[in-house]
Design an enzyme around this catalytic site. Structure first.
Site, PDB file in Angstrom:
ATOM      1  N   SER A   5       0.827  -1.202   0.000  1.00 39.76           N
ATOM      2  CA  SER A   5       0.000   0.000   0.000  1.00 39.76           C
ATOM      3  C   SER A   5       0.860   1.250   0.000  1.00 39.76           C
ATOM      4  O   SER A   5       1.907   1.292   0.622  1.00 39.76           O
ATOM      5  CB  SER A   5      -0.914   0.034   1.233  1.00 39.76           C
ATOM      6  OG  SER A   5      -1.652   1.254   1.231  1.00 39.76           O
ATOM      7  N   LYS A  36      -4.528  -6.564   3.350  1.00 38.40           N
ATOM      8  CA  LYS A  36      -4.512  -5.442   2.391  1.00 38.40           C
ATOM      9  C   LYS A  36      -5.926  -5.131   1.921  1.00 38.40           C
ATOM     10  O   LYS A  36      -6.299  -3.974   1.735  1.00 38.40           O
ATOM     11  CB  LYS A  36      -3.638  -5.808   1.188  1.00 38.40           C
ATOM     12  CG  LYS A  36      -3.685  -4.796   0.026  1.00 38.40           C
ATOM     13  CD  LYS A  36      -3.295  -3.392   0.443  1.00 38.40           C
ATOM     14  CE  LYS A  36      -3.084  -2.421  -0.686  1.00 38.40           C
ATOM     15  NZ  LYS A  36      -4.218  -1.991  -1.468  1.00 38.40           N
ATOM     16  N   HIS A  92      -7.475  -3.174   4.514  1.00 39.89           N
ATOM     17  CA  HIS A  92      -6.899  -1.810   4.404  1.00 39.89           C
ATOM     18  C   HIS A  92      -7.720  -1.014   3.405  1.00 39.89           C
ATOM     19  O   HIS A  92      -8.137   0.117   3.660  1.00 39.89           O
ATOM     20  CB  HIS A  92      -5.442  -1.886   3.956  1.00 39.89           C
ATOM     21  CG  HIS A  92      -4.887  -0.574   3.494  1.00 39.89           C
ATOM     22  ND1 HIS A  92      -5.108  -0.062   2.223  1.00 39.89           N
ATOM     23  CD2 HIS A  92      -4.138   0.356   4.130  1.00 39.89           C
ATOM     24  CE1 HIS A  92      -4.537   1.111   2.097  1.00 39.89           C
ATOM     25  NE2 HIS A  92      -3.945   1.393   3.234  1.00 39.89           N
ATOM     26  N   ASN A  93      -7.985  -1.615   2.258  1.00 36.77           N
ATOM     27  CA  ASN A  93      -8.734  -0.906   1.216  1.00 36.77           C
ATOM     28  C   ASN A  93     -10.176  -0.656   1.615  1.00 36.77           C
ATOM     29  O   ASN A  93     -10.763   0.363   1.269  1.00 36.77           O
ATOM     30  CB  ASN A  93      -8.661  -1.674  -0.105  1.00 36.77           C
ATOM     31  CG  ASN A  93      -7.353  -1.394  -0.821  1.00 36.77           C
ATOM     32  OD1 ASN A  93      -6.311  -1.273  -0.180  1.00 36.77           O
ATOM     33  ND2 ASN A  93      -7.397  -1.271  -2.129  1.00 36.77           N
ATOM     34  N   GLU A 143     -10.024   2.201   3.788  1.00 37.42           N
ATOM     35  CA  GLU A 143      -9.676   3.332   2.906  1.00 37.42           C
ATOM     36  C   GLU A 143     -10.910   3.891   2.207  1.00 37.42           C
ATOM     37  O   GLU A 143     -11.137   5.091   2.158  1.00 37.42           O
ATOM     38  CB  GLU A 143      -8.651   2.849   1.878  1.00 37.42           C
ATOM     39  CG  GLU A 143      -8.309   3.773   0.740  1.00 37.42           C
ATOM     40  CD  GLU A 143      -7.511   3.049  -0.352  1.00 37.42           C
ATOM     41  OE1 GLU A 143      -6.412   2.567  -0.042  1.00 37.42           O
ATOM     42  OE2 GLU A 143      -8.001   2.954  -1.489  1.00 37.42           O
TER      43      GLU A 143
HETATM   44  C1  6PG Z   1      -3.108   1.427  -1.872  1.00 41.14           C
HETATM   45  C2  6PG Z   1      -4.369   1.608  -2.688  1.00 41.14           C
HETATM   46  C3  6PG Z   1      -4.300   0.830  -3.990  1.00 41.14           C
HETATM   47  C4  6PG Z   1      -5.675   0.761  -4.637  1.00 41.14           C
HETATM   48  C5  6PG Z   1      -5.810   1.755  -5.754  1.00 41.14           C
HETATM   49  C6  6PG Z   1      -7.171   1.613  -6.431  1.00 41.14           C
HETATM   50  O1  6PG Z   1      -3.246   0.931  -0.732  1.00 41.14           O
HETATM   51  O2  6PG Z   1      -2.043   1.802  -2.374  1.00 41.14           O
HETATM   52  O3  6PG Z   1      -5.444   1.083  -1.915  1.00 41.14           O
HETATM   53  O4  6PG Z   1      -3.859  -0.484  -3.693  1.00 41.14           O
HETATM   54  O5  6PG Z   1      -5.831  -0.451  -5.243  1.00 41.14           O
HETATM   55  O6  6PG Z   1      -5.656   2.998  -5.182  1.00 41.14           O
HETATM   56  O7  6PG Z   1      -8.164   1.410  -5.473  1.00 41.14           O
HETATM   57  P1  6PG Z   1      -9.724   1.432  -5.909  1.00 41.14           P
HETATM   58  O8  6PG Z   1      -9.766   1.513  -7.424  1.00 41.14           O
HETATM   59  O9  6PG Z   1     -10.292   0.127  -5.413  1.00 41.14           O
HETATM   60  O10 6PG Z   1     -10.303   2.636  -5.279  1.00 41.14           O
END
Ligand code: 6PG
Length: 618
Positions: free
Chosen positions: A283, A338, A341-342, A345
């Protein structure tokens, strides 16, 4: 390295002459006590050796360029000590007891008597990082083989997209010898790796390939290969190709956003071939990959011993200097973490977006809103990467004005948030905050329908005022609830999949380099060292109680203004739901039993028998 008498000093000096790299004899670093002990015919113990090894490691760390050091390095933990924070290669001078014993008897006087040779062989532990060189040949041939071996690269990276290229650049900048590979697709992808190797000075000694077997051959054994290609079929294709050239003991790393179940399958399949597989969540986006991402690796202990030092070497360090890379666990747990995490996010981003929407609805322009967010960022506990980039986004203009104001309000996604929601359903746990943020993106995607219905309903957002202090508190409370739910989700997964997840370690990984890094994540890291039930911690309970009214007030005002705030209300509903001891689910049970005879438990006997009522006949 190797047992006494295998020729370390002779070969080391020969190698030094050929490579024009200074040679140092590890024996010169022994204490007087050690030399006396060995001369008396008494084998050294770990206690004797570890200070000696530490002094060699300190010396190596002080060198500005490569050095050759002769050192027996008999045990794996000795080699770990020697290679601490030093990029190292262990060349094992491999010979039989008979051959070496014969040589020892004929060599110049040495404090190590031949009688101790057996104890050396008894102590010798060979592991994957030891590159074997047969010493039963001329010193010239031995030296040639070693030169060939050390010209092998430390790690290979497959996939020269933004993340793969930047991770490779990060590694090269940190002194690792890298091989770059990108497939060749006529007319579309040609000479990609070679062009990138030319483009960046840190790749001066890198090797670039379009031929996969040659790429694999260029790597030091055990080979370490990082795959950075799109999740799904592409990863399988690359692994299938690597299977034909990799060998037992090699380590394949998948650093993409792969689905954790796919990682579990790959992990198991490759283990059968004796090939280690590491599913790594990475990430931090493009900048993080280059300057230091947060890294979430899952693999066996053996594989982590091979690749952990490299991943920790390139990972971000948080403001306390702690490395944002730790061994998460096994199988797909790294990619799972991860994924969560997303999920967190998505919700963090949506909470900011809704707060931005509220501030806009109060009549503030981009600069005003940026100023509000900056005032929050200045407060302890409010620092966050996502809020920081938001203030920059709000202020970014070009000749046509604010870029943000021209961006189409349809949020896309690469699927990580969706997977988090699908898995949450599988686990049957509360994850409404994450899923509300995903649904907000889906709602944004039906732009045309929204425009039609807006016209049909003639909807306008009623301008309203809001107390900025209340909004800040509501924002903080929502974020806290998002983090609480996210770690509860991880706990549920660890139970389900029998992973030994250390939540505090995961929080530490998320305190630097990653997209959800923030002051709050440091608070989570501290808390999770004491408890895994965050919401029951008195300080958290107090924060939520003290800010609940503000969250209610902000949601109420936004709802009255007909402003959609799916995630802020999801946070509030989660708080109300998780604090409600008695809910209306008794009626759900009664309805299910009424029409489906699905039975129900009684409150005073929750683990007792199930009951059914003939509702129609009573
Ligand atoms: C990270 C981000 C990355 C993510 C992209 C697209 O932790 O660096 O989460 O891995 O995959 O930014 O994310 P989305 O298209 O799902 O918003």
């Amino acid at each position: 390295m190797g047992v006494s008498g295998c020729g370390k000093t002779t070969i080391g000096k020969q190698l030094s002459a050929v490579l024009k790299i200074p040679f140092f004899d590890g024996d010169d670093f022994h204490s007087e006590a050690n030399v006396t002990k060995m001369a008396s015919g008494t084998p050294l113990t770990d206690e004797d050796r570890l200070p000696w090894l530490a002094s060699i490691n300190t010396f190596a760390k002080q060198q500005a360029s490569s050095v050759i050091i002769a050192c027996s390095a008999l045990k794996k933990k000795y080699r770990s000590c020697l290679s601490q924070d030093v990029h190292s290669r262990f060349i094992w001078l491999d010979g039989s007891f008979e051959l070496i014993h014969k040589r020892m008897k004929s060599r110049d006087p040495h404090f190590m008597p031949p009688a101790l040779l057996q104890s050396q062989f008894d102590t010798l532990e060979i592991s994957a990082e030891c590159v074997p060189i047969n010493i039963d040949q001329s010193t010239e041939k031995i030296t040639t083989e070693i030169v060939k071996a050390i010209n092998k690269k430390d790690i290979g990276i497959i996939g020269m997209g933004v993340m793969g290229k930047n991770l490779a650049r990060n590694m090269a900048r940190k002194g690792l010898a890298v091989s770059l590979y990108n497939r060749r697709v006529e007319g579309k992808e040609e000479n990609i790796a070679a062009d990138i190797a030319q483009q960046y000075p840190e790749f001066e000694s890198a090797a670039a390939f379009e031929d996969l077997p040659a790429f694999v051959e260029s790597l030091a054994i055990p080979r370490k290969i990082l795959i950075m290609v799109p999740a799904g079929a592409a990863v399988n294709q690359v692994i299938d190709q690597l299977k034909t050239t990799c060998q037992k003991g090699d380590v394949i790393i998948d650093g993409g956003n792969s689905f954790f179940r796919d990682t579990e399958t790959r992990y198991t399949a490759l283990q059968k071939l004796g090939i280690e597989f590491v599913g790594v969540g990475v990430s931090g986006g493009e900048a993080g990959a280059l300057d230091g991402p947060a890294i979430m690796p899952a693999c066996s202990e053996e594989a982590y011993a091979q690749v952990g030092p490299i991943l920790e070497h390139i990972a971000a360090k948080n403001s306390l200097g702690q490395i944002c890379c730790q061994h998460i666990g096994t199988g797909g747990s790294g990619h799972f973490v991860k994924m969560i995490h997303n999920g967190i996010e998505y919700a963090e981003m949506q909470i900011i977006a809704e707060t931005y929407d509220i501030l806009k609805a109060t009549g503030k322009n981009n600069l005003d809103i940026a100023a509000v967010f900056d005032s929050w960022l200045a407060e302890q506990g409010y620092g966050s990467y996502l809020l920081e980039i938001t203030t920059k986004i709000l202020r970014t203009k070009d000749e046509e004005g604010y870029i943000l104001d021209r961006i189409l309000d349809q949020a896309s996604n690469k699927g990580t948030g969706a997977r988090t929601s699908i898995e949450g359903i599988q686990l049957g746990i509360p994850f409404n905050i994450i899923s509300s943020a995903l649904h907000a993106r889906f709602m944004s995607s039906v732009k045309a329908q929204r425009q039609k219905v807006n016209a049909q309903f003639n909807t306008t957002i009623n301008k309203f005022s809001i107390d900025l202090h209340n909004l800040k508190e509501a924002y903080h409370s929502a974020r806290l609830l998002n983090h609480i739910q996210g770690f509860e989700y991880l706990k549920a997964a660890a139970r389900q999949y029998k992973w030994e997840l250390d939540l505090s370690t995961i929080a530490q990984i998320w305190t630097g380099g990653c997209i959800i890094r923030s002051d709050m994540m440091f608070e989570m890291r501290e808390l999770l060292q004491q408890t895994d039930n965050i919401i029951l911690d008195d300080s958290i309970t107090l924060q939520l109680i003290q800010t609940k009214e503000q969250l209610v007030q902000v949601c109420t005002k936004a709802i009255q203004a007909e402003l959609p705030i799916p995630t802020l209300t999801a946070c509030l509903n989660y708080l109300h739901g998780i604090t409600q001891a008695r809910s209306s689910a008794n009626l759900i049970q009664a309805q299910r039993d009424f029409f489906g005879a699905h039975t129900y438990k009684l409150t005073e006997d929750p683990t007792g028998p199930s009951h059914h009522t003939n509702w129609e006949t009573l």
